[in-house]
Design a protein around this motif. Structure first.
Motif, PDB file in Angstrom:
ATOM      1  N   GLY A 161      24.908 -23.314   6.580  1.00 44.86           N
ATOM      2  CA  GLY A 161      25.823 -24.205   7.295  1.00 44.86           C
ATOM      3  C   GLY A 161      27.067 -24.505   6.469  1.00 44.86           C
ATOM      4  N   ALA A 162      26.894 -24.763   5.174  1.00 50.06           N
ATOM      5  CA  ALA A 162      28.033 -25.070   4.305  1.00 50.06           C
ATOM      6  C   ALA A 162      28.986 -23.884   4.210  1.00 50.06           C
ATOM      7  CB  ALA A 162      27.531 -25.466   2.918  1.00 50.06           C
ATOM      8  N   ALA A 163      28.433 -22.659   4.108  1.00 49.20           N
ATOM      9  CA  ALA A 163      29.278 -21.471   4.007  1.00 49.20           C
ATOM     10  C   ALA A 163      30.062 -21.239   5.298  1.00 49.20           C
ATOM     11  CB  ALA A 163      28.420 -20.255   3.679  1.00 49.20           C
ATOM     12  N   ILE A 164      29.422 -21.432   6.438  1.00 43.61           N
ATOM     13  CA  ILE A 164      30.107 -21.278   7.727  1.00 43.61           C
ATOM     14  C   ILE A 164      31.222 -22.304   7.870  1.00 43.61           C
ATOM     15  CG2 ILE A 164      29.837 -21.484  10.228  1.00 43.61           C
ATOM     16  CD1 ILE A 164      26.975 -20.374   9.868  1.00 43.61           C
ATOM     17  N   ASP A 188      25.701 -16.208   2.057  1.00 43.70           N
ATOM     18  CA  ASP A 188      26.947 -15.440   2.132  1.00 43.70           C
ATOM     19  C   ASP A 188      27.372 -15.368   3.590  1.00 43.70           C
ATOM     20  OD1 ASP A 188      27.229 -14.684  -0.624  1.00 43.70           O
ATOM     21  OD2 ASP A 188      25.633 -13.211  -0.331  1.00 43.70           O
ATOM     22  N   VAL A 189      28.649 -15.595   3.840  1.00 45.73           N
ATOM     23  CA  VAL A 189      29.193 -15.536   5.191  1.00 45.73           C
ATOM     24  C   VAL A 189      30.481 -14.733   5.169  1.00 45.73           C
ATOM     25  CG1 VAL A 189      30.319 -16.907   6.999  1.00 45.73           C
ATOM     26  CG2 VAL A 189      28.155 -17.662   6.058  1.00 45.73           C
ATOM     27  N   ILE A 190      30.674 -13.881   6.170  1.00 45.01           N
ATOM     28  CA  ILE A 190      31.888 -13.079   6.298  1.00 45.01           C
ATOM     29  C   ILE A 190      32.468 -13.283   7.691  1.00 45.01           C
ATOM     30  CG2 ILE A 190      32.887 -10.763   6.190  1.00 45.01           C
ATOM     31  CD1 ILE A 190      30.477  -9.913   4.502  1.00 45.01           C
ATOM     32  N   LEU A 191      33.775 -13.513   7.754  1.00 43.52           N
ATOM     33  CA  LEU A 191      34.495 -13.611   9.028  1.00 43.52           C
ATOM     34  C   LEU A 191      35.230 -12.302   9.276  1.00 43.52           C
ATOM     35  CD1 LEU A 191      35.549 -15.308  11.458  1.00 43.52           C
ATOM     36  CD2 LEU A 191      37.466 -15.996   9.984  1.00 43.52           C
TER      37      LEU A 191
END
Length: 468
Positions: A204-207, A292-295
């Motif tokens: 949630g924090a990464a998003i 890990d989050v990627i847009l």
């Protein structure tokens, strides 16, 4: 601009109905089924399938990096990425690296590839993630874990299907899923606390960081592609942040084929790319001791260059596993003897190009293609006119036999002579077929699978499987 230039997914053909687990143990299992690797499949072979589909008709020499992510690789000490690169005939100058230790390793590998391409250190990197994890029989997790693989190519230039816009990472110790070095089974502290204070907190924090940095509201995201440790975690997190799970969340793998570990988020990404429109924003994320989050932003090229076979095609192309006992056998829960000869590294080295990269010979006088490699043409008898020829990975059954006596985990075992597209003929074991499905003229593709055990080692070779 750096982004995804190609993508693929691979789901084994076999499925185990969760009701069979309930019937065996009386444990509570959700409705549905899990994807099960065949007896000759593992994380390595599934990763190879995903890479081959991702490369497609492109020249394999055009790639200069391959990263492999898995928590269930068949070796503790031996680099899998280097082996995959060899089987897929990537150049020797290719950089290879393994990523492991957490189910977020698949997304971590994509970030590493994007950083390498963005810095100019690499030009085009294949990232593949695969897992075939095993849960303790009779445990609640037994019906949660499925087997699968996915791959993406990270590059630059004009052939990008989805541009990488931004990313965020968090790292912090939180024991949720684990497997120690002397255990075979994945362990878990499942439940609300782990989902809220581990999964939800980190992912949630990464998003939120990506959304805030890009000044985006959740409604701006067209596809939310997330790893989910259970059937509800991703939907609960999406709703908490302000997404509409029914419209924006890509159906997690756990609800289709079981949680696929390091491949999970990449499968969701593949599903998102299968249906995204140009300009759509896609958020892909995974979790494990952080997140890990990627847009990504889909480009106009995506509409005409999607994967040849969608994720849903892989979900639908299935064969029911006959029994729960066979599932235990394929997972090697039983202590089974698998006799086989040791293959020393001298022989392996001598036949590497022929047997692993799969090269035959082509006659410069009459163009006849043959396998194994030879110095004399079997057609025109010309001598010293043979050159190396890379064999196709597709063909058709010329003739076959059903072997009832071979020492093998599964009986009976079909053996077939395969006429390859573009020339060449091989005699191979057949896999993923029902015996009744094997017939002359049936199209097949070659797949790299476990052949036998020997000398304390796994020995692999090519087999033929049906076109799905």
């Amino acid at each position: 601009m750096v982004g995804i230039t190609s993508y693929s997914s691979y789901i084994p053909r076999l499925r185990l109905d969760r009701a069979k687990i309930t019937a065996a143990w009386g444990t509570s299992q959700a409705a549905g089924e899990i994807a099960v690797a065949n007896y000759d499949e593992d994380a390595l072979t599934m990763g190879i399938e995903a890479v081959q589909a991702c490369v497609g008709d492109r020249d394999s020499q055009d790639f200069d990096g391959l990263y492999f992510a898995s928590t269930s690789a068949p070796y503790r000490e031996k680099q899998m990425a280097g082996l995959i690169a060899t089987v897929c005939d990537l150049p020797r100058r290719c950089q290879s690296a393994d990523f492991a230790g957490s189910v977020r390793s698949g997304v971590s590998a994509i970030l590493a590839a994007a950083n390498a391409v963005g810095a100019g250190a690499r030009r085009r990197v294949i990232v593949t993630a695969a897992d075939s994890r095993v849960a303790q029989p009779e445990s609640e997790m037994e019906g949660l874990l499925g087997d699968a693989a996915a791959a993406v190519v990270i590059g630059g230039g004009d052939d990008i299907l989805a541009e990488i816009v931004d990313s965020a990472s968090f790292s912090e110790e939180f024991t949720h899923l684990w497997r120690t070095d002397d255990e075979s089974f994945v362990q878990s502290f499942a439940g609300r606390f782990s989902n809220s204070y581990g999964y939800g907190k980190d992912l949630g924090a990464a998003i939120k960081e990506v959304l805030e940095r890009q000044k985006l509201e959740p409604k701006a995201i067209a596809k939310l592609a997330l790893y989910s440790p259970d059937a509800r975690a991703a939907a609960d997190l999406a709703k908490e942040i302000g997404f509409d799970p029914k419209k924006q969340l890509v159906t997690p793998a756990v609800n289709l084929i079981g949680s696929a570990g390091s491949a999970d988020a990449l499968l969701a990404l593949a599903s998102a790319l299968d249906t995204a429109n140009p300009g759509d924003l896609i958020l892909v994320g995974s979790y494990g001791e952080g997140a890990d989050v990627i847009l990504l932003r889909a480009t106009a090229r995506l509409s005409s260059h999607r994967a040849p076979r969608s994720l849903q095609h892989g979900v639908d192309a299935k064969l029911p596993l006959a029994s729960y006992e066979k599932y235990l056998k394929f997972r090697r829960i039983f202590d089974l003897e698998e006799p086989g000869e040791a293959i020393n590294n001298v022989l392996e080295f001598q036949e590497l190009k022929q047997d692993t990269r799969l090269y035959g010979s082509r006659c410069q006088s009459c163009s006849c293609v043959q396998y194994p490699r030879a110095r004399v043409c079997i057609a025109c008898k010309a001598q010293e006119q043979m050159v190396d020829h890379k064999l196709a990975k597709s063909g058709a059954i010329f003739t076959f036999t059903i072997d009832q006596l071979i020492t093998n985990m599964e009986h009976p075992l079909p053996m077939a002579v395969i006429d390859l597209d573009g020339g060449g003929r091989l005699y191979l074991q057949v896999t993923d077929f029902l015996v009744s499905e094997v017939e002359i003229g049936r199209p097949v593709v070659l797949t790299y699978r476990r052949l036998h055990e020997g000398g304390g080692n796994h020995n692999y070779y090519w087999k033929a499987r049906p076109v799905r």
